[in-house]
Design a protein around this motif. Sequence first.
Motif, short mmCIF file in Angstrom:
data_model
loop_
_atom_site.label_atom_id
_atom_site.label_comp_id
_atom_site.label_asym_id
_atom_site.label_seq_id
_atom_site.Cartn_x
_atom_site.Cartn_y
_atom_site.Cartn_z
N ASP A 268 39.83 42.92 0.11
CA ASP A 268 41.27 42.95 -0.15
C ASP A 268 42.01 43.71 0.94
O ASP A 268 43.15 44.16 0.74
CB ASP A 268 41.56 43.58 -1.52
CG ASP A 268 41.01 45.00 -1.65
OD1 ASP A 268 40.42 45.51 -0.66
OD2 ASP A 268 41.17 45.60 -2.72
N GLY A 295 48.97 45.08 4.13
CA GLY A 295 49.26 45.31 2.72
C GLY A 295 50.48 44.53 2.26
O GLY A 295 50.46 43.87 1.22
N ALA A 296 51.55 44.59 3.04
CA ALA A 296 52.77 43.87 2.69
C ALA A 296 52.54 42.37 2.72
O ALA A 296 53.06 41.62 1.88
CB ALA A 296 53.90 44.26 3.64
N LEU A 298 49.70 40.78 2.08
CA LEU A 298 48.91 40.39 0.91
C LEU A 298 49.75 40.40 -0.36
O LEU A 298 49.52 39.59 -1.26
CB LEU A 298 47.70 41.32 0.76
CG LEU A 298 46.57 41.08 1.76
CD1 LEU A 298 45.51 42.17 1.64
CD2 LEU A 298 45.95 39.70 1.54
N ASN A 299 50.72 41.31 -0.44
CA ASN A 299 51.59 41.32 -1.62
C ASN A 299 52.37 40.02 -1.75
O ASN A 299 52.64 39.55 -2.85
CB ASN A 299 52.58 42.49 -1.53
CG ASN A 299 51.91 43.83 -1.78
OD1 ASN A 299 50.86 43.89 -2.41
ND2 ASN A 299 52.52 44.89 -1.28
N GLY A 300 52.72 39.43 -0.60
CA GLY A 300 53.47 38.18 -0.64
C GLY A 300 52.60 36.95 -0.67
O GLY A 300 52.91 35.95 -1.33
N ARG A 302 49.35 36.78 -1.70
CA ARG A 302 48.47 36.78 -2.87
C ARG A 302 47.12 36.12 -2.59
O ARG A 302 46.64 35.28 -3.35
CB ARG A 302 49.15 36.10 -4.07
CG ARG A 302 50.46 36.76 -4.46
CD ARG A 302 51.06 36.15 -5.70
NE ARG A 302 52.32 36.74 -6.04
CZ ARG A 302 52.49 37.92 -6.66
NH1 ARG A 302 51.42 38.61 -7.02
NH2 ARG A 302 53.70 38.39 -6.92
N THR A 304 43.03 36.43 -2.20
CA THR A 304 41.96 37.23 -2.80
C THR A 304 40.67 36.99 -2.02
O THR A 304 40.51 35.98 -1.33
CB THR A 304 41.75 36.84 -4.26
OG1 THR A 304 41.47 35.43 -4.35
CG2 THR A 304 43.01 37.13 -5.10
#
Length: 310
Positions: A268, A295-296, A298-300, A302, A304
């Motif tokens: 992740d 990080g930003a 992956l937040n958008g 999504r 995995t």
Amino acid sequence: MTLRLVFMGTPDFAAPVLSELVGQGHEVAAVYTRAPKPAGRGMELTRSPVHRLADSFGIPVETPRTFRDEGVVSRFAEHGADFAVVVAYGLILPKAALEAPELGCLNCHASLLPRWRGAAPIQRAIMAGDAETGVMAMRMEEGLDTGPVGMAERLAIGADETAGELHDRLSRLGADLMGRAVAAMGRGGLQFRAQAEEGVTYAAKIEKAESRIDWAKPAHAVHDHIRGLSPFPGAWFEIEGARGPERVKALRSTRVDGSGAPGELLDDRLTVACGEGALRLLTLQRAGKGPVDAGAFLNGARLTPGARLL
């Protein structure tokens, strides 16, 4: 010694050299740069970085579209320069132009010649995984970066350094080098030596078709590809989006331990498997958006672990 010069350059890389020469008190009779081009949403004509700097110094600017015109060459000769300083100008100078100034033309080239002659030496050095590069003051000839070298400086390339970062360091180093080379020319103390006949490589212009990331390559090659094309044009891959494949630029990465199928997301933290080894993506940019950290992103996005980057 104050010299009468003509300066020829276009991009950001060349601007510090012009500033250095003006700061040393040399008389810059004219600046030659590429003609303004449409840019931005309004497609307004935009002056080159060197053009804007020359205007701020009050130096006359010439923007011929070619040097194949005898009138352009004659106008160039009329400036009566001791010699011309050329830095990433962008137009080919014919023999008549190279010989017009009394002492010829002195070029600043961003590589350790004869390695990486040509248009994209900074990007190609990183993409090839070179450990060092540099800048050289070279007397110009008709051949592509074939002239003898009068002065050089070497620079180590950082393991994660991008083309943009190296560009800025070489630009500053080039300004210092050319300032010293011009001063030496004025004293008659710059000695030139022919380039080696072995080790010649060519830095071809970066083509859009080579920007796509191939995850099947070893991690070190993918990493060098990413940083060599950052920030422009940007190496890219695709992810599956709601409306089909979405293109994403990878702007910064670092090599890490890991293995898996090429393109497989291993955790992740955006660790991606390559043909051999793995790397971690640190800065990315989705279409129409600005650069963000992993990080930003992956937040958008999504994504995995187990997902595949294409």
